[in-house]
Scaffold this motif. Structure first.
Motif, PDB file in Angstrom:
ATOM      1  N   THR A  57       0.832  -1.207   0.000  1.00  0.00           N
ATOM      2  CA  THR A  57       0.000   0.000   0.000  1.00  0.00           C
ATOM      3  C   THR A  57       0.868   1.259   0.000  1.00  0.00           C
ATOM      4  N   ARG A  58       1.971   1.174   0.739  1.00  0.00           N
ATOM      5  CA  ARG A  58       2.804   2.367   0.889  1.00  0.00           C
ATOM      6  C   ARG A  58       4.228   2.087   0.420  1.00  0.00           C
ATOM      7  N   GLY A  59       4.826   3.084  -0.234  1.00  0.00           N
ATOM      8  CA  GLY A  59       6.212   2.962  -0.672  1.00  0.00           C
ATOM      9  C   GLY A  59       6.323   2.198  -1.980  1.00  0.00           C
ATOM     10  N   THR A  60       7.436   2.420  -2.685  1.00  0.00           N
ATOM     11  CA  THR A  60       7.670   1.741  -3.950  1.00  0.00           C
ATOM     12  C   THR A  60       8.552   0.515  -3.716  1.00  0.00           C
ATOM     13  N   ALA A  61       8.741  -0.290  -4.767  1.00  0.00           N
ATOM     14  CA  ALA A  61       9.630  -1.449  -4.663  1.00  0.00           C
ATOM     15  C   ALA A  61      11.056  -0.990  -4.342  1.00  0.00           C
ATOM     16  N   GLN A  62      11.414   0.208  -4.847  1.00  0.00           N
ATOM     17  CA  GLN A  62      12.765   0.747  -4.570  1.00  0.00           C
ATOM     18  C   GLN A  62      12.916   1.087  -3.090  1.00  0.00           C
ATOM     19  N   ASP A  63      11.859   1.686  -2.517  1.00  0.00           N
ATOM     20  CA  ASP A  63      11.886   1.971  -1.074  1.00  0.00           C
ATOM     21  C   ASP A  63      12.111   0.680  -0.304  1.00  0.00           C
ATOM     22  N   ARG A  64      11.385  -0.332  -0.703  1.00  0.00           N
ATOM     23  CA  ARG A  64      11.439  -1.604   0.031  1.00  0.00           C
ATOM     24  C   ARG A  64      12.769  -2.306  -0.181  1.00  0.00           C
ATOM     25  N   GLU A  65      13.407  -2.063  -1.317  1.00  0.00           N
ATOM     26  CA  GLU A  65      14.727  -2.660  -1.536  1.00  0.00           C
ATOM     27  C   GLU A  65      15.741  -2.057  -0.566  1.00  0.00           C
ATOM     28  N   ARG A  66      15.670  -0.744  -0.434  1.00  0.00           N
ATOM     29  CA  ARG A  66      16.563  -0.065   0.507  1.00  0.00           C
ATOM     30  C   ARG A  66      16.300  -0.562   1.928  1.00  0.00           C
ATOM     31  N   GLU A  67      15.038  -0.685   2.257  1.00  0.00           N
ATOM     32  CA  GLU A  67      14.673  -1.141   3.593  1.00  0.00           C
ATOM     33  C   GLU A  67      15.119  -2.583   3.827  1.00  0.00           C
ATOM     34  N   ALA A  68      14.981  -3.411   2.805  1.00  0.00           N
ATOM     35  CA  ALA A  68      15.389  -4.816   2.923  1.00  0.00           C
ATOM     36  C   ALA A  68      16.896  -4.926   3.146  1.00  0.00           C
ATOM     37  N   ALA A  69      17.650  -4.048   2.479  1.00  0.00           N
ATOM     38  CA  ALA A  69      19.109  -4.052   2.648  1.00  0.00           C
ATOM     39  C   ALA A  69      19.479  -3.638   4.066  1.00  0.00           C
ATOM     40  N   GLU A  70      18.766  -2.664   4.592  1.00  0.00           N
ATOM     41  CA  GLU A  70      19.011  -2.209   5.965  1.00  0.00           C
ATOM     42  C   GLU A  70      18.660  -3.319   6.972  1.00  0.00           C
ATOM     43  N   ALA A  71      17.534  -3.978   6.749  1.00  0.00           N
ATOM     44  CA  ALA A  71      17.138  -5.085   7.633  1.00  0.00           C
ATOM     45  C   ALA A  71      18.173  -6.207   7.581  1.00  0.00           C
ATOM     46  N   ALA A  72      18.699  -6.468   6.385  1.00  0.00           N
ATOM     47  CA  ALA A  72      19.718  -7.513   6.223  1.00  0.00           C
ATOM     48  C   ALA A  72      20.971  -7.174   7.024  1.00  0.00           C
ATOM     49  N   ARG A  73      21.321  -5.877   7.026  1.00  0.00           N
ATOM     50  CA  ARG A  73      22.490  -5.438   7.784  1.00  0.00           C
ATOM     51  C   ARG A  73      22.255  -5.672   9.283  1.00  0.00           C
ATOM     52  N   ILE A  74      21.074  -5.332   9.755  1.00  0.00           N
ATOM     53  CA  ILE A  74      20.758  -5.501  11.185  1.00  0.00           C
ATOM     54  C   ILE A  74      20.783  -6.986  11.574  1.00  0.00           C
TER      55      ILE A  74
END
Ligand SMILES: [Zn+2]
Length: 266
Positions: A46-63
């Motif tokens: 519903t919110r954010g683009t696939a690009q937003d979620r890619e950045r977020e996924a990379a950050e989650a992976a780092r954590i």
């Protein structure tokens, strides 16, 4: 080549963070090489683009300290158990060579979740077939964990070193059951990993931050925290620890020493 020890496969970015992120972090802290494969890229959110979620996924992976995170190009909301999709997963399994694969439980509310389970299981089987050629399958896009991977000498960076030519069948498949009300066969304590696991989920800012758009669909952060924490405490209680994540295995448990069997009975 250094293979992954554990690969978690899930339908959507942020699924792993909700179902088995604490376990992945715990295993990484023990020195195992962990990875995440997201089958879709979240374009239906519903919110954010696939690009937003890619950045977020990379950050989650780092954590979560994963060594590798990739995403396939299967359409969000349309995860189907097709031969084409299976070959894509086979390619990742062969390239990453995990000994343990974590799949979603095979029943659930969201069709993508239960289909990912069947698709993942059948891909694990097919990946071991010597004559199966998956070189034409589209490779996963690497979205996270590459910094960690590059620390390991000799490891290919792009995951395309052999286009999945070497057959590989994982030794063990376990199912993350958190999304479904089913009694797990075992739990993994995540008391020490809970905070980081929660932060990995909060890394999906477009999905979980307090904002107006889609407010009815996504509860505010405080509410998510309460829900996630009570689930962790519930499964912790089942295992006689503070917090845990639930899993199911199809196989029976094998015991060698009765005095080492954990979890108190009375
Ligand atoms: Zn999902």
């Amino acid at each position: 080549m250094t293979s992954l020890d554990i690969l978690a496969i899930a339908a959507h970015r942020d699924d792993v963070e909700q179902t088995c992120g604490g376990t992945l972090l715990k295993m990484a802290q023990r020195g195992y090489r962990t990875g995440i494969l997201d089958l879709t890229r979240g374009e239906m959110g519903t919110r954010g683009t696939a690009q937003d979620r890619e950045r977020e996924a990379a950050e989650a992976a780092r954590i979560l300290q994963v060594a590798w995170r990739g995403a396939l190009d299967i359409p969000d909301g349309r995860v189907e158990n097709t031969w084409e999709n299976k070959l894509k997963v086979v390619r990742v399994l062969r390239e990453q060579g995990p000994r343990v694969v974590i799949l979603p439980y095979w029943r659930g509310r969201h069709p993508d979740h239960y289909t990912a389970s069947t698709l993942g299981y059948e891909a694990c089987f097919a990946a071991g077939l010597a004559k199966l050629d998956c070189s034409a399958a589209a490779p996963a896009a690497v979205v996270g964990g590459v910094e960690l991977a590059s620390l390991t000498a000799g490891r290919p960076q792009d995951g395309q070193h052999d286009a999945g030519a070497t057959p590989h069948r994982p030794f063990k498949i376990i199912y993350a059951t958190l999304y479904y009300d089913v009694r797990p066969t075992f739990v993994v304590e995540i008391t020490d990993q809970f905070e980081a696991r929660f932060q990995s989920l909060m890394a999906y800012k477009t999905q979980f931050s307090d904002q107006e758009a889609g407010k009815d669909l996504f509860p505010a952060q405080k509410e998510i925290r309460a829900r996630v924490e009570s689930m962790a405490r519930f499964y912790g209680m089942l295992g006689g620890v503070e917090m845990a994540e639930p899993f199911l295995q199809k196989e029976v448990g094998l015991v060698d020493d009765l005095l080492m069997v954990p979890v108190k009975s009375i």
